[in-house]
Scaffold this motif. Structure first.
Motif, PDB file in Angstrom:
ATOM      1  N   SER A  22     -45.200  -1.379  -3.558  1.00  0.00           N
ATOM      2  CA  SER A  22     -45.029  -2.837  -3.499  1.00  0.00           C
ATOM      3  C   SER A  22     -43.907  -3.224  -2.547  1.00  0.00           C
ATOM      4  O   SER A  22     -43.976  -4.274  -1.897  1.00  0.00           O
ATOM      5  N   LEU A  23     -42.885  -2.373  -2.421  1.00  0.00           N
ATOM      6  CA  LEU A  23     -41.770  -2.685  -1.521  1.00  0.00           C
ATOM      7  C   LEU A  23     -42.160  -2.558  -0.044  1.00  0.00           C
ATOM      8  O   LEU A  23     -41.507  -3.158   0.811  1.00  0.00           O
ATOM      9  N   THR A  24     -43.191  -1.792   0.243  1.00  0.00           N
ATOM     10  CA  THR A  24     -43.622  -1.650   1.641  1.00  0.00           C
ATOM     11  C   THR A  24     -44.230  -2.950   2.181  1.00  0.00           C
ATOM     12  O   THR A  24     -44.424  -3.075   3.395  1.00  0.00           O
ATOM     13  N   HIS A  25     -44.511  -3.890   1.307  1.00  0.00           N
ATOM     14  CA  HIS A  25     -45.152  -5.142   1.722  1.00  0.00           C
ATOM     15  C   HIS A  25     -44.173  -6.314   1.790  1.00  0.00           C
ATOM     16  O   HIS A  25     -44.605  -7.465   1.936  1.00  0.00           O
ATOM     17  N   LEU A  55     -40.323   3.294   4.525  1.00  0.00           N
ATOM     18  CA  LEU A  55     -39.160   2.580   3.989  1.00  0.00           C
ATOM     19  C   LEU A  55     -37.889   3.283   4.424  1.00  0.00           C
ATOM     20  O   LEU A  55     -37.891   4.495   4.673  1.00  0.00           O
ATOM     21  N   ASP A  56     -36.811   2.528   4.516  1.00  0.00           N
ATOM     22  CA  ASP A  56     -35.477   3.108   4.689  1.00  0.00           C
ATOM     23  C   ASP A  56     -35.041   3.557   3.294  1.00  0.00           C
ATOM     24  O   ASP A  56     -34.458   2.789   2.540  1.00  0.00           O
ATOM     25  N   LEU A  91     -43.250  -4.270 -10.380  1.00  0.00           N
ATOM     26  CA  LEU A  91     -43.923  -4.453  -9.095  1.00  0.00           C
ATOM     27  C   LEU A  91     -43.300  -5.686  -8.446  1.00  0.00           C
ATOM     28  O   LEU A  91     -43.080  -6.699  -9.119  1.00  0.00           O
ATOM     29  N   ILE A  92     -43.026  -5.597  -7.143  1.00  0.00           N
ATOM     30  CA  ILE A  92     -42.267  -6.646  -6.469  1.00  0.00           C
ATOM     31  C   ILE A  92     -43.176  -7.432  -5.517  1.00  0.00           C
ATOM     32  O   ILE A  92     -43.760  -6.848  -4.591  1.00  0.00           O
ATOM     33  N   PRO A  93     -43.312  -8.736  -5.703  1.00  0.00           N
ATOM     34  CA  PRO A  93     -44.135  -9.549  -4.807  1.00  0.00           C
ATOM     35  C   PRO A  93     -43.609  -9.496  -3.371  1.00  0.00           C
ATOM     36  O   PRO A  93     -42.402  -9.319  -3.143  1.00  0.00           O
ATOM     37  N   PRO A  94     -44.485  -9.651  -2.380  1.00  0.00           N
ATOM     38  CA  PRO A  94     -44.092  -9.505  -0.965  1.00  0.00           C
ATOM     39  C   PRO A  94     -42.968 -10.428  -0.512  1.00  0.00           C
ATOM     40  O   PRO A  94     -42.189 -10.073   0.369  1.00  0.00           O
ATOM     41  N   ASP A  95     -42.858 -11.619  -1.074  1.00  0.00           N
ATOM     42  CA  ASP A  95     -41.867 -12.589  -0.608  1.00  0.00           C
ATOM     43  C   ASP A  95     -40.572 -12.540  -1.415  1.00  0.00           C
ATOM     44  O   ASP A  95     -39.714 -13.417  -1.266  1.00  0.00           O
TER      45      ASP A  95
END
Length: 322
Positions: A22-25, A55-56, A91-95
């Motif tokens: 989810s963080l890749t987005h 990702l870093d 899970l983290i939303p893209p924005d």
């Protein structure tokens, strides 16, 4: 603004995979990710390495001490201006980061928290648990609600602190049993500005069964008494609600067995409360199945928290045992 995302991890390689994906987005790209493996026997090294070109990301392994001290370990390694803490079952939303960045520029905060909700992909049980943990009929609106009761305290599933807060506070001083609330209270008492970013929502999977949920909430009830031992003034009337509900439920069961004059009244009150949960969840989730499961989740939450609260209130406050 550069963010350092800190994720403590203990035996959950599948969860961290979904979180990292989810963080890749993210639409805002100025961030690093630090995964702190806290003495796991089922580690996520291979999973994390799979994201090294997307990702870093940094991966650290340390002896098991609990999530609070694992976050401190991450804070000490972080390069960011602002540290963001997630639980591994989110899970983290893209924005998300873009929302936080824009809010902090226009409304500077030393520490913040955000709400949690259920994603469309969650199972009906997970959606019911998510509803229960955010419902005004169970938590009183104290978790990520604009109209919450009293001072807002960020929770570790979705919170952020500035580098200055970390340097001045030294991070978490307890590692479990309400460590995030204790830290939030201490940040506030040191004069830092804390606020809710209502649009910084994460999808929190929480537990996948009611048995796991019961164990987690029993722990939360005990944690509230642990926080009381640090800050007696932070034990509010609303925190007694689950214990009161648990005792009322027990009393109702007894009155139905022995048939007292109060039996009818108790049944009416319990029926009204049950219907309120059902119809509020039905409106919120638009699912009859989730609404029925929400009744189970709410009763599980309140009784588990209430029993844990009563247990440690009796042992640690009344009997004054360590």
């Amino acid at each position: 603004m550069f963010f350092s995302i800190i994720i403590p991890l203990y035996n959950r390689p599948q969860e961290i995979n979904e979180l990292l994906e989810s963080l890749t987005h993210q639409t805002y790209l100025q961030f690093e990710v630090l995964v702190i493996e806290d003495g796991s026997t089922a580690d996520a090294k291979t999973v994390v390495e799979g994201y090294s070109n997307r990702l870093d990301i940094s991966y650290y392994v340390k002896p098991n001490e609990g999530q609070g001290f694992a976050r401190n370990y991450g804070f000490a390694k972080a390069k960011g201006d602002y540290f963001v803490v997630f639980d591994s079952d989110c899970l983290i939303p893209p924005d998300y980061l873009n929302t936080v960045k824009n809010y902090l520029y226009s409304h500077p905060l030393d520490a913040y928290g955000g709400p949690d909700g259920a994603a469309a992909s969650f199972t009906p049980v997970q959606k019911a648990i998510s509803y229960s943990m955010t419902s005004p009929f169970t938590t009183g609106g104290i978790r990520g609600n604009k109209k919450g009761i009293g001072q807002f305290h960020p929770r570790s599933f979705n919170m952020g602190i500035s580098r200055q807060v970390w340097e001045k506070t030294g991070g978490f001083i307890i590692t479990r049993l309400g460590e995030d609330i204790e830290y939030s209270i201490r940040i506030h008492k040191m004069g830092f500005k804390i606020g809710l970013i209502a649009d910084a929502v994460v999808f929190h999977k929480r537990r996948t069964s009611f048995v796991q949920f019961f164990k987690q909430l029993h722990f939360f009830g005990r944690a509230r008494i642990n926080i009381y031992k640090f800050f007696p003034g932070e034990l509010k009337l609303v925190h007694f609600f689950p214990a009161s509900f648990t005792l009322f439920l027990l009393f109702t069961i007894i009155t139905n067995v022995i048939k007292t004059p109060l039996t009818y009244l108790c049944n009416i009150i319990l029926t009204i409360f049950t219907l309120l949960i059902f119809f509020h969840s039905l409106i919120s989730n638009k699912s009859v199945k989730v609404a029925f499961l929400s009744i189970i989740a709410a009763f599980t939450q309140l009784t588990a928290y209430g029993l844990g609260f009563i247990q440690d209130l009796w042992k640690r406050v009344i009997l004054k045992k360590s």
